[in-house]
Design a protein around this motif. Structure first.
Motif: not given
Length: 79
Positions: A62-79
């Motif tokens: 889903l992130m690859e299909d979007c222009l902007l990605y935002t997260s407030d989660a501190a999980d393994d995917l966002t590190r």
């Protein structure tokens, strides 16, 4: 909109607006961000199906299909 809905819309050219995906959209910060973005008529807010929320592969796709990605989660995917 689910992950599959997002792919179908982009493949058919249904949406020409820049897409935004807010990871952690069910949390307090994410809910606020989504609420503000939905008031904008110049962006398409993408969401992920409830059963895919913890699926790193689905999030990444889903992130690859979007222009902007935002997260407030501190999980393994966002590190």
């Amino acid at each position: 909109m689910s992950l599959s809905d997002t792919r179908e819309n982009q493949a058919s050219g249904a949406s020409t607006k820049p897409a935004v995906f807010v990871d952690g959209a069910s949390g307090t910060t994410g809910l606020g961000i989504n609420e503000r973005l939905r008031l904008q008529n110049d962006v398409a807010v993408r969401t992920i199906a409830e059963d895919k929320r913890k699926d790193a592969g689905a999030k990444r796709a889903l992130m690859e299909d979007c222009l902007l990605y935002t997260s407030d989660a501190a999980d393994d995917l966002t590190r």
